[in-house]
Design a protein around this motif. Structure first.
Motif, mmCIF file in Angstrom:
data_model
loop_
_atom_site.group_PDB
_atom_site.id
_atom_site.type_symbol
_atom_site.label_atom_id
_atom_site.label_comp_id
_atom_site.label_asym_id
_atom_site.label_seq_id
_atom_site.Cartn_x
_atom_site.Cartn_y
_atom_site.Cartn_z
ATOM 1 N N PRO A 76 -85.671 34.526 7.957
ATOM 2 C CA PRO A 76 -86.385 35.688 7.411
ATOM 3 C C PRO A 76 -87.711 35.910 8.135
ATOM 4 N N PRO A 77 -88.136 37.159 8.255
ATOM 5 C CA PRO A 77 -89.429 37.428 8.894
ATOM 6 C C PRO A 77 -90.521 36.707 8.114
ATOM 7 N N SER A 78 -91.526 36.186 8.796
ATOM 8 C CA SER A 78 -92.641 35.613 8.045
ATOM 9 C C SER A 78 -93.849 36.518 8.199
ATOM 10 N N ILE A 79 -94.446 36.823 7.067
ATOM 11 C CA ILE A 79 -95.582 37.745 7.056
ATOM 12 C C ILE A 79 -96.830 36.901 7.256
ATOM 13 N N VAL A 80 -97.392 36.965 8.479
ATOM 14 C CA VAL A 80 -98.468 36.041 8.835
ATOM 15 C C VAL A 80 -99.840 36.574 8.430
ATOM 16 N N ASP A 81 -99.937 37.890 8.253
ATOM 17 C CA ASP A 81 -101.210 38.459 7.806
ATOM 18 C C ASP A 81 -100.883 39.587 6.846
ATOM 19 N N GLU A 82 -101.108 39.344 5.557
ATOM 20 C CA GLU A 82 -100.720 40.337 4.552
ATOM 21 C C GLU A 82 -101.592 41.573 4.612
ATOM 22 N N GLY A 83 -102.886 41.386 4.919
ATOM 23 C CA GLY A 83 -103.823 42.507 4.950
ATOM 24 C C GLY A 83 -103.474 43.486 6.062
ATOM 25 N N GLU A 84 -103.296 42.957 7.261
ATOM 26 C CA GLU A 84 -103.008 43.807 8.423
ATOM 27 C C GLU A 84 -101.513 44.068 8.577
#
Ligand SMILES: [Zn+2]
Length: 387
Positions: A201-209
């Motif tokens: 699964p894709p990993s969301i490394v920066d939720e803000g950006e």
């Protein structure tokens, strides 16, 4: 007594020019390995490259041209710098590697090196970092974004405006990844004209950006992809006349090889993925998304669907095969909408790189805009009986 064959070898200054003008990279565009390096124990260099002849240096050699003079045979124009693997390969098969193709490789790689002078070298071709394009992450998320980092099997993307779905759908895609059907676990990116299966699964490394990192499944090497999808080796199939308002099969005419490409594009893109009309056939979501988005960004949609169909295997339950339906498409270069000939079909001009064909090809392809087969399958057409 054997006579020594006269070989018109390149003089050293020609070899040096061939090497220097491509900065020592193999000139085969999908190779471009570095061919020279420092020996660790001396101040000398070693090479795994060679100055190869486009037309052979002696009679009986590959692509030998009897009309060339010895001076022409050893001139810069008749040479190309290749790694030893590809030097050997092009000399072993003059049918697959004609002189014009080698000249195209040479000028493309010279142009690539020219464009990279003063920039950080990277693996070829580098995806355009700054340019924004449409990205599909599975079937429910279409989002504009750009590549901010990349290695052979992983991409880092910065996401912007959503065209289909929203950030919740993105999280949904991550959360349900393991239970999703394999052919829904994909990324497809318009700017590179390519896609791929996701290994996790894709990993969301920066939720803000909203920066996500993706790991791709390994794919075929260029040599294996060519061996699998070379369109020049495609056998005979019935011709489809696409010049009419309603394209149809011509029962007494067949096509083969590269001539099958336009009609394969037509059939797969017109088929509605998930629709009853196609049964288990692969198909595209072009008509469905055209309707959902009221025709907005239709060129981006077509590009991204071709990139998906070119890279995501479709499992045929009957034939027990698993292959991308448009596996012969190496890369999508561009899509432009043309005037429609019929209200039933969108008309798109596709610029595509095709396995087995040297140059980028252009095709005008009708794509059905009907989503009828996504609705309930009709049993009996009651309108035939009148009011
Ligand atoms: Zn090479």
């Amino acid at each position: 007594m054997a006579k020594a064959k006269a070989r018109d070898e390149f003089p050293d200054p020609v070899k040096r020019a061939l090497y220097e003008r491509v900065n020592g990279l193999c000139s085969k565009p999908d190779c471009r390995v570095i061919t020279k390096g420092a020996k660790s124990d001396t101040d000398q260099a070693f090479t795994i490259g060679q100055a190869s002849h486009i037309h052979a240096a002696s009679k009986g050699g590959p692509r030998f041209l009897s009309t060339q003079t010895p001076a022409q045979r050893k001139a810069f124009a008749n040479g190309i710098w290749l790694c030893s693997n590809h030097g050997t390969e092009v000399d072993a098969d003059e049918i697959t590697f004609p002189a014009d193709m080698l000249r195209t490789w040479k000028s493309k790689t010279e142009g690539y090196v020219r464009s990279m002078v003063g920039k950080m070298p990277s693996y070829v071709p580098p995806p355009p970092r700054s340019e924004e394009g449409l990205i599909a992450l599975g079937p429910n998320v279409l989002v504009f974004g750009r590549i901010v980092g990349h290695s052979a099997k992983s991409w880092k993307l910065s996401l912007g405006e959503f065209l289909l779905g929203d950030v919740h759908d993105l999280y949904q895609f991550v959360d349900t990844f393991e239970s999703a059907t394999p052919d829904d676990r994909y990324v497809s990116f318009e700017r590179t004209g390519a896609g791929g299966m996701l290994a996790q699964p894709p990993s969301i490394v920066d939720e803000g950006e909203l920066v996500v990192s993706l790991e791709l499944e390994s794919t075929l090497s260029p040599a294996n992809a060519l061996a699998t999808f070379d369109v020049t080796k495609y056998g005979k199939t019935l011709a489809i006349d696409m010049a009419l308002d309603e394209p149809h099969v011509v029962w007494d005419r067949s096509v083969s090889g590269a001539d099958t490409v336009p009609q394969r594009l037509f059939v797969i893109l017109t088929g509605v993925k998930g629709g009853w009309r196609g049964g288990d056939d692969p198909g595209s979501r072009v008509a469905e998304l055209n309707l959902k988005l009221s025709g907005d960004h239709i060129e981006n949609i077509i590009a991204i669907e071709i990139a998906r169909l070119a890279s995501v295997p479709y499992h045929d339950r009957l034939l027990k095969t698993s292959e991308p339906a448009l596996g012969f498409v190496r890369r999508v270069r561009g899509v432009r909408m043309m005037a429609q000939r019929s209200p039933l079909y969108l008309m798109a001009r596709l610029s595509l790189d095709i396995w087995g064909l040297a140059e980028t090809q252009e095709y005008d392809i009708p794509i059905s805009s009907s989503t009828e087969s996504l609705g309930p399958e009709p049993k009996v057409d009651v309108s035939l009986f009148g009011p």
